[in-house]
Design an enzyme around this catalytic site. Structure first.
Site, PDB file in Angstrom:
ATOM      1  N   LYS A  22     -10.395  12.045   9.152  1.00  2.62           N
ATOM      2  CA  LYS A  22     -11.285  11.106   8.519  1.00  2.62           C
ATOM      3  C   LYS A  22     -10.518  10.004   8.279  1.00  2.62           C
ATOM      4  O   LYS A  22     -11.237   8.879   8.284  1.00  2.62           O
ATOM      5  CB  LYS A  22     -11.124  11.612   6.902  1.00  2.62           C
ATOM      6  CG  LYS A  22     -11.700  10.865   5.773  1.00  2.62           C
ATOM      7  CD  LYS A  22     -11.589  11.349   4.392  1.00  2.62           C
ATOM      8  CE  LYS A  22     -10.226  11.347   3.548  1.00  2.62           C
ATOM      9  NZ  LYS A  22      -9.864  10.107   3.124  1.00  2.62           N
ATOM     10  N   ASN A  23      -9.269   9.808   8.024  1.00  5.85           N
ATOM     11  CA  ASN A  23      -8.599   8.745   7.892  1.00  5.85           C
ATOM     12  C   ASN A  23      -8.500   7.524   9.249  1.00  5.85           C
ATOM     13  O   ASN A  23      -8.004   6.388   9.158  1.00  5.85           O
ATOM     14  CB  ASN A  23      -7.117   8.872   7.423  1.00  5.85           C
ATOM     15  CG  ASN A  23      -7.226   9.138   5.869  1.00  5.85           C
ATOM     16  OD1 ASN A  23      -8.326   9.137   5.309  1.00  5.85           O
ATOM     17  ND2 ASN A  23      -6.085   9.385   5.083  1.00  5.85           N
ATOM     18  N   CYS A 116      -7.548   4.797  -9.029  1.00  2.00           N
ATOM     19  CA  CYS A 116      -7.984   6.131  -8.869  1.00  2.00           C
ATOM     20  C   CYS A 116      -7.027   7.009  -9.592  1.00  2.00           C
ATOM     21  O   CYS A 116      -6.084   6.547  -9.771  1.00  2.00           O
ATOM     22  CB  CYS A 116      -8.439   6.286  -7.177  1.00  2.00           C
ATOM     23  SG  CYS A 116      -6.832   6.639  -6.549  1.00  2.00           S
ATOM     24  N   ARG A 121      -3.256   1.854  -7.220  1.00  2.00           N
ATOM     25  CA  ARG A 121      -3.519   1.481  -5.908  1.00  2.00           C
ATOM     26  C   ARG A 121      -4.148  -0.003  -5.705  1.00  2.00           C
ATOM     27  O   ARG A 121      -5.228  -0.110  -5.405  1.00  2.00           O
ATOM     28  CB  ARG A 121      -4.586   2.292  -5.446  1.00  2.00           C
ATOM     29  CG  ARG A 121      -3.969   3.806  -5.349  1.00  2.00           C
ATOM     30  CD  ARG A 121      -4.757   4.852  -4.705  1.00  2.00           C
ATOM     31  NE  ARG A 121      -4.671   4.916  -3.233  1.00  2.00           N
ATOM     32  CZ  ARG A 121      -5.314   5.898  -2.568  1.00  2.00           C
ATOM     33  NH1 ARG A 121      -6.195   6.603  -2.924  1.00  2.00           N
ATOM     34  NH2 ARG A 121      -5.469   5.651  -1.253  1.00  2.00           N
ATOM     35  N   ASP A 307      -0.121  13.103   1.651  1.00  2.00           N
ATOM     36  CA  ASP A 307      -1.271  13.535   1.589  1.00  2.00           C
ATOM     37  C   ASP A 307      -0.949  15.335   2.079  1.00  2.00           C
ATOM     38  O   ASP A 307      -1.920  16.101   1.883  1.00  2.00           O
ATOM     39  CB  ASP A 307      -2.421  13.225   2.670  1.00  2.00           C
ATOM     40  CG  ASP A 307      -2.983  11.749   2.325  1.00  2.00           C
ATOM     41  OD1 ASP A 307      -2.726  11.398   1.298  1.00  2.00           O
ATOM     42  OD2 ASP A 307      -3.549  11.129   3.233  1.00  2.00           O
ATOM     43  N   ARG A 399     -15.333  14.983   0.046  1.00  2.00           N
ATOM     44  CA  ARG A 399     -14.899  13.894   0.490  1.00  2.00           C
ATOM     45  C   ARG A 399     -14.097  13.825   1.639  1.00  2.00           C
ATOM     46  O   ARG A 399     -14.327  13.057   2.697  1.00  2.00           O
ATOM     47  CB  ARG A 399     -14.150  13.100  -0.416  1.00  2.00           C
ATOM     48  CG  ARG A 399     -15.013  12.476  -1.578  1.00  2.00           C
ATOM     49  CD  ARG A 399     -14.069  11.697  -2.327  1.00  2.00           C
ATOM     50  NE  ARG A 399     -13.273  10.629  -1.488  1.00  2.00           N
ATOM     51  CZ  ARG A 399     -11.963  10.428  -1.767  1.00  2.00           C
ATOM     52  NH1 ARG A 399     -11.603  10.806  -3.061  1.00  2.00           N
ATOM     53  NH2 ARG A 399     -11.310   9.797  -0.861  1.00  2.00           N
TER      54      ARG A 399
HETATM   55  C1  UD1 Z   1      -3.804   5.757   3.114  1.00  2.00           C
HETATM   56  C2  UD1 Z   1      -4.527   6.773   3.330  1.00  2.00           C
HETATM   57  C3  UD1 Z   1      -4.228   7.826   2.130  1.00  2.00           C
HETATM   58  C4  UD1 Z   1      -2.646   7.988   2.002  1.00  2.00           C
HETATM   59  C5  UD1 Z   1      -2.034   6.651   2.052  1.00  2.00           C
HETATM   60  C6  UD1 Z   1      -0.692   6.945   2.191  1.00  2.00           C
HETATM   61  C7  UD1 Z   1      -6.834   6.056   4.226  1.00  2.00           C
HETATM   62  C8  UD1 Z   1      -8.371   6.111   4.168  1.00  2.00           C
HETATM   63  N1  UD1 Z   1      -6.217   6.666   3.136  1.00  2.00           N
HETATM   64  O1  UD1 Z   1      -4.297   5.062   1.759  1.00  2.00           O
HETATM   65  O2  UD1 Z   1      -4.897   9.128   2.544  1.00  2.00           O
HETATM   66  O3  UD1 Z   1      -2.412   8.829   0.836  1.00  2.00           O
HETATM   67  O4  UD1 Z   1      -2.422   5.662   3.130  1.00  2.00           O
HETATM   68  O5  UD1 Z   1      -0.329   7.417   3.349  1.00  2.00           O
HETATM   69  O6  UD1 Z   1      -6.278   6.122   5.342  1.00  2.00           O
HETATM   70  N2  UD1 Z   1       0.067  -0.904  -2.233  1.00  2.00           N
HETATM   71  C9  UD1 Z   1       0.212  -1.885  -2.774  1.00  2.00           C
HETATM   72  N3  UD1 Z   1      -0.472  -3.152  -2.765  1.00  2.00           N
HETATM   73  C10 UD1 Z   1      -1.414  -3.193  -1.599  1.00  2.00           C
HETATM   74  C11 UD1 Z   1      -1.705  -1.831  -0.849  1.00  2.00           C
HETATM   75  C12 UD1 Z   1      -0.759  -0.758  -1.097  1.00  2.00           C
HETATM   76  O7  UD1 Z   1       1.093  -2.206  -3.819  1.00  2.00           O
HETATM   77  O8  UD1 Z   1      -2.377  -4.000  -1.442  1.00  2.00           O
HETATM   78  C13 UD1 Z   1       0.916   0.529  -2.365  1.00  2.00           C
HETATM   79  C14 UD1 Z   1       0.163   1.585  -2.879  1.00  2.00           C
HETATM   80  O9  UD1 Z   1      -0.241   1.596  -4.191  1.00  2.00           O
HETATM   81  C15 UD1 Z   1       1.070   2.735  -2.431  1.00  2.00           C
HETATM   82  C16 UD1 Z   1       1.576   2.320  -1.293  1.00  2.00           C
HETATM   83  O10 UD1 Z   1       1.327   0.721  -1.219  1.00  2.00           O
HETATM   84  O11 UD1 Z   1       2.024   2.844  -3.355  1.00  2.00           O
HETATM   85  C17 UD1 Z   1       0.975   2.872   0.132  1.00  2.00           C
HETATM   86  O12 UD1 Z   1      -0.347   2.743   0.079  1.00  2.00           O
HETATM   87  P1  UD1 Z   1      -1.198   2.579   1.130  1.00  2.00           P
HETATM   88  O13 UD1 Z   1      -0.646   2.937   2.477  1.00  2.00           O
HETATM   89  O14 UD1 Z   1      -1.961   1.175   1.176  1.00  2.00           O
HETATM   90  O15 UD1 Z   1      -2.649   3.581   1.183  1.00  2.00           O
HETATM   91  P2  UD1 Z   1      -4.066   3.581   1.435  1.00  2.00           P
HETATM   92  O16 UD1 Z   1      -3.930   2.797   2.690  1.00  2.00           O
HETATM   93  O17 UD1 Z   1      -4.763   3.201   0.392  1.00  2.00           O
END
Ligand code: UD1
Length: 420
Positions: A22-23, A116, A121, A307, A399
């Site tokens: 999915k990711n 969420c 996030r 995850d 999902r």
């Molecule tokens: C992706 C995955 C999700 C997984 C996560 C971490 C997808 C669609 N989803 O989510 O399944 O759990 O990686 O491996 O691929 N952060 C900030 N600011 C930002 C972006 C992120 O502070 O602009 C923080 C987040 O709150 C979190 C950390 O960075 O604490 C990592 O998040 P991130 O890698 O961005 O997660 P996702 O890409 O949303």
């Protein structure tokens, strides 16, 4: 609404096939905005997040068709550059259209995804990086409004934190930017690697793929010609079924897997006492003589994935000894704890760490799924609980898992999907 009813005390056997990731599918679908012609994407998992992304692309004006596990997408017809709240609110990963829309059209409006269950996030790092590339960004009425009328410019970006979708968004934006973009502290997840490889194989020069420093040469607006993509196997789906084999202490085989993506998970299961047969495209997990407790700390790839944290917590409940689980990525990713406690689990939470007592006598109960991976942890616990468990709100599960109950039935589990 559907729920799952599971009779406990299961032993599993046999083999199942793992679906596409999915990711990996979500950023690849978003990347079609950068493509000139129709592309076929194979090995797409039939899960709701994929359907949501297809709906979002259609809403922007792309044509899509989806049969079996293969979708044909033609995004050349996109004219609308607004990703509406009604679709974005269903899936945070919708933010992945921001980079490609802005890079191709020089302007776009994408609804803010909001918080969420697992934490706040934010998307500040995505926005800051696009600003470094010359974008003007304002937040208006719940939308990110971005513009770069002269096109995005290559830049050097240092991510303050490693972000998976943030890295993917900027890679896609950089692909059509003017000049060179350097991303420092980039995410290295296999799903990020696949996106980079697809772009690189189709004319976008990207150096450093799989490392934390990516250098991307943009096309100055020229669209990319991609014909066919095959999505990599889902390492988190595979990891979840490995935990199903482990918690029931059964021998099961997973086909269509890439175990090089699963090292952190396999090594942790080995530490806990399980043995494996690894073949090129399959993994067999074999019972442990004694299931040992573990010390788990989540981190970015190649470390132990957040995850998989909830599923390993379920497994830790049956270990012959205590475990500790330290969640480093998301501030609120322990929603499953209170539901597991309702099933008889002994877990003590302190800030970001859960102390899990071993040898819990789990009992069936009505439990509520709170997020995608938490849902699967409840199903795993139910496989070994005494009596019947009903897992409600399984729309979270749908999902990201393809027909979880059918795959578990195929392995011999007593599980069925019913209507509330
Ligand atoms: C992706 C995955 C999700 C997984 C996560 C971490 C997808 C669609 N989803 O989510 O399944 O759990 O990686 O491996 O691929 N952060 C900030 N600011 C930002 C972006 C992120 O502070 O602009 C923080 C987040 O709150 C979190 C950390 O960075 O604490 C990592 O998040 P991130 O890698 O961005 O997660 P996702 O890409 O949303």
């Amino acid at each position: 609404m559907d729920y799952l009813e599971i009779e406990g005390d299961n032993t599993l056997s046999g083999a199942i096939k793992i679906d596409g990731a999915k990711n990996a599918a979500l950023p690849l679908l978003a990347s079609t905005i950068l493509f000139k012609n129709e592309v076929t994407i194979d090995n797409l998992p039939r899960v709701n997040d994929v359907f949501t992304m297809l709906k979002l692309l259609e809403n922007l004006g792309a044509t899509t068709s989806f049969e079996e596990n293969s979708a044909k997408i033609n995004a050349s017809s996109i004219t609308n550059t607004t990703a509406i709240y009604d679709i974005v609110r269903k899936m945070r990963a919708s933010i992945l259209v921001l980079g490609p829309l802005l890079a191709r059209f020089g302007e776009c409006k994408v609804s803010l995804p909001g918080g969420c269950a697992i934490g706040q996030r934010p998307i500040d790092l995505h926005l800051k990086a696009l600003e470094m590339m010359g974008a003007d960004i304002v937040i208006e009425q719940g939308y990110v409004r971005a513009s770069a009328p002269q096109g995005l410019q290559g830049a050097t970006i240092v991510f303050d934190k490693i972000t998976v979708t943030g890295t993917e968004n900027i890679v896609m934006a950089a692909a059509l930017a003017h000049g060179e973009t350097k991303i420092i502290n980039a995410a290295k997840e296999p799903e990020v690697v696949q996106l980079c490889e697809v772009l690189n194989e189709n004319g976008i020069k990207i150096e450093g793929i799989g490392s934390d420093e990516l250098i991307i040469q943009g096309t100055a607006g020229a669209l990319i010609d991609v014909k066919q993509i095959r999505v990599i196997p889902d390492r988190i789906e595979a990891g979840t079924y490995l935990c199903a084999g482990a918690i029931t202490n059964s021998k099961i085989t997973l086909e269509n897997v890439n175990h090089t993506h699963l090292f952190a998970i396999i090594l942790k299961l080995q530490e806990m006492g399980f043995d494996f047969d690894l073949k090129e495209n399959s993994i067999t997990i074999k019972p442990a003589s004694k299931i040992k407790g573990a010390k788990i700390t989540t981190s970015e790839y190649p470390g132990f994935p957040t995850d998989m944290q909830a599923q390993f917590m379920a497994l830790a409940l049956v270990a012959d000894g205590a475990s500790s689980i330290d969640e480093k990525l998301f501030e609120n990713r322990f929603m499953h704890v209170s539901e597991l406690i309702r099933m008889g689990a002994n877990i003590i939470l302190s800030n970001h760490t859960a102390m899990v007592e071993g040898k819990n006598q789990l009992n069936g109960a009505d439990v509520m799924a709170t997020d995608l991976r938490a849902s699967s942890a409840l199903v795993l616990a139910a496989l070994v609980a005494n009596g019947t468990t009903k897992v409600h709100r399984i729309y979270h599960l749908d999902r990201g898992y393809v027909e979880l109950e059918k795959k578990l039935q195929q392995l011999g589990a007593k599980i069925k999907r019913l209507k509330e």
